[in-house]
Design a protein around this motif. Structure first.
Motif, short mmCIF file in Angstrom:
data_model
loop_
_atom_site.label_atom_id
_atom_site.label_comp_id
_atom_site.label_asym_id
_atom_site.label_seq_id
_atom_site.Cartn_x
_atom_site.Cartn_y
_atom_site.Cartn_z
N GLN A 60 -11.86 -3.40 -10.59
CA GLN A 60 -12.42 -3.07 -11.90
C GLN A 60 -11.45 -3.32 -13.05
OE1 GLN A 60 -13.88 0.94 -11.56
NE2 GLN A 60 -15.60 0.33 -10.29
N ASN A 61 -10.20 -3.59 -12.75
CA ASN A 61 -9.20 -3.81 -13.80
C ASN A 61 -8.33 -5.01 -13.48
OD1 ASN A 61 -9.59 -1.34 -15.56
ND2 ASN A 61 -9.33 -0.41 -13.55
N ARG A 62 -8.95 -6.12 -13.18
CA ARG A 62 -8.22 -7.33 -12.79
C ARG A 62 -7.24 -7.79 -13.86
NH1 ARG A 62 -13.74 -9.49 -10.73
NH2 ARG A 62 -13.62 -8.98 -8.53
N GLU A 63 -7.59 -7.56 -15.11
CA GLU A 63 -6.75 -8.02 -16.22
C GLU A 63 -5.39 -7.32 -16.27
OE1 GLU A 63 -8.84 -4.41 -17.66
OE2 GLU A 63 -9.47 -6.12 -16.51
N LEU A 64 -5.24 -6.23 -15.54
CA LEU A 64 -3.97 -5.51 -15.51
C LEU A 64 -2.96 -6.13 -14.55
CD1 LEU A 64 -5.24 -1.82 -15.62
CD2 LEU A 64 -4.36 -3.22 -17.50
N GLY A 65 -3.38 -7.15 -13.82
CA GLY A 65 -2.46 -7.83 -12.92
C GLY A 65 -2.48 -7.24 -11.52
N ALA A 66 -1.45 -7.54 -10.79
CA ALA A 66 -1.38 -7.14 -9.38
C ALA A 66 -0.01 -6.55 -9.07
CB ALA A 66 -1.64 -8.35 -8.49
N LEU A 67 0.01 -5.74 -8.03
CA LEU A 67 1.28 -5.25 -7.48
C LEU A 67 1.68 -6.20 -6.37
CD1 LEU A 67 0.44 -1.45 -7.20
CD2 LEU A 67 1.75 -2.60 -9.00
N ILE A 68 2.93 -6.64 -6.40
CA ILE A 68 3.40 -7.63 -5.44
C ILE A 68 4.38 -6.96 -4.48
CG2 ILE A 68 4.61 -9.82 -5.20
CD1 ILE A 68 2.73 -10.65 -7.27
N TYR A 69 4.18 -7.20 -3.19
CA TYR A 69 5.03 -6.63 -2.14
C TYR A 69 5.57 -7.76 -1.27
CZ TYR A 69 2.52 -2.38 -3.36
OH TYR A 69 1.98 -1.33 -4.05
N ASP A 70 6.86 -7.68 -0.93
CA ASP A 70 7.36 -8.68 0.02
C ASP A 70 6.78 -8.34 1.40
OD1 ASP A 70 9.07 -6.84 1.40
OD2 ASP A 70 10.73 -7.31 0.06
N GLN A 71 6.95 -9.25 2.34
CA GLN A 71 6.28 -9.08 3.64
C GLN A 71 6.76 -7.84 4.40
OE1 GLN A 71 3.52 -10.83 2.79
NE2 GLN A 71 3.33 -10.71 4.98
N ALA A 72 8.04 -7.49 4.28
CA ALA A 72 8.53 -6.30 4.97
C ALA A 72 7.86 -5.04 4.41
CB ALA A 72 10.05 -6.19 4.84
N GLU A 73 7.74 -4.97 3.10
CA GLU A 73 7.08 -3.82 2.47
C GLU A 73 5.60 -3.77 2.86
OE1 GLU A 73 9.43 -3.30 -1.72
OE2 GLU A 73 8.09 -5.00 -1.51
N TRP A 74 4.94 -4.91 2.83
CA TRP A 74 3.51 -4.97 3.15
C TRP A 74 3.27 -4.58 4.61
CZ3 TRP A 74 -0.71 -4.53 0.64
CH2 TRP A 74 -1.93 -4.94 1.18
N ASN A 75 4.09 -5.09 5.50
CA ASN A 75 3.94 -4.75 6.92
C ASN A 75 4.17 -3.26 7.16
OD1 ASN A 75 3.29 -7.36 7.63
ND2 ASN A 75 5.40 -7.92 8.09
N ALA A 76 5.14 -2.67 6.47
CA ALA A 76 5.38 -1.23 6.59
C ALA A 76 4.18 -0.44 6.08
CB ALA A 76 6.64 -0.84 5.82
N PHE A 77 3.60 -0.87 4.98
CA PHE A 77 2.41 -0.21 4.44
C PHE A 77 1.26 -0.29 5.45
CE2 PHE A 77 -1.74 -1.00 2.46
CZ PHE A 77 -1.98 0.26 1.94
N LEU A 78 1.00 -1.48 5.98
CA LEU A 78 -0.10 -1.64 6.94
C LEU A 78 0.11 -0.80 8.18
CD1 LEU A 78 -0.82 -5.48 6.74
CD2 LEU A 78 -2.13 -3.61 5.71
N HIS A 79 1.34 -0.76 8.68
CA HIS A 79 1.65 0.05 9.86
C HIS A 79 1.36 1.52 9.59
CE1 HIS A 79 3.67 1.46 13.45
NE2 HIS A 79 4.35 2.31 12.68
N THR A 80 1.81 2.01 8.43
CA THR A 80 1.57 3.41 8.07
C THR A 80 0.09 3.70 7.88
OG1 THR A 80 3.74 3.53 7.03
CG2 THR A 80 2.15 5.22 6.41
N ALA A 81 -0.59 2.81 7.20
CA ALA A 81 -2.03 3.01 6.95
C ALA A 81 -2.81 3.04 8.26
CB ALA A 81 -2.57 1.92 6.04
N LYS A 82 -2.50 2.13 9.17
CA LYS A 82 -3.19 2.09 10.46
C LYS A 82 -2.88 3.34 11.29
CE LYS A 82 -3.49 -2.90 10.69
NZ LYS A 82 -3.01 -4.12 11.33
#
Length: 86
Positions: A60-82
């Motif tokens: 709903q707020n695409r114009e605000l941009g995106a948060l960028i995560y390197d692969q180590a951060e993203w993998n840690a997030f996915l592991h925790t979320a799962k």
């Protein structure tokens, strides 16, 4: 959280004239898609990725941009979320 594009994703533009006065570019993901965990009520997040990093943005707020995560951060997030879903 890393809000910048990882250093290894940048490269010197072929239009740069010299070693000291150059422009660096990075491929930022533009192929965002709705997360499979988003609800049907319009409260969604979108994700996109490259081999070096992943990006997340609010549908709903695409114009605000995106948060960028390197692969180590993203993998840690996915592991925790799962793990939290179990």
């Amino acid at each position: 959280m890393n809000q910048s594009i990882p250093a290894e994703s940048w490269y010197k533009s072929t239009y740069s004239a010299s070693q000291t006065a150059c422009v660096e570019v990075a491929h930022v993901p533009t192929d965002f898609h709705k997360s499979s965990y988003s609800g049907a009520n319009g409260n969604c997040v979108e994700v996109a990725g490259t081999p070096a990093f992943s990006a997340v943005r609010d549908t709903q707020n695409r114009e605000l941009g995106a948060l960028i995560y390197d692969q180590a951060e993203w993998n840690a997030f996915l592991h925790t979320a799962k793990s939290d879903l179990r």
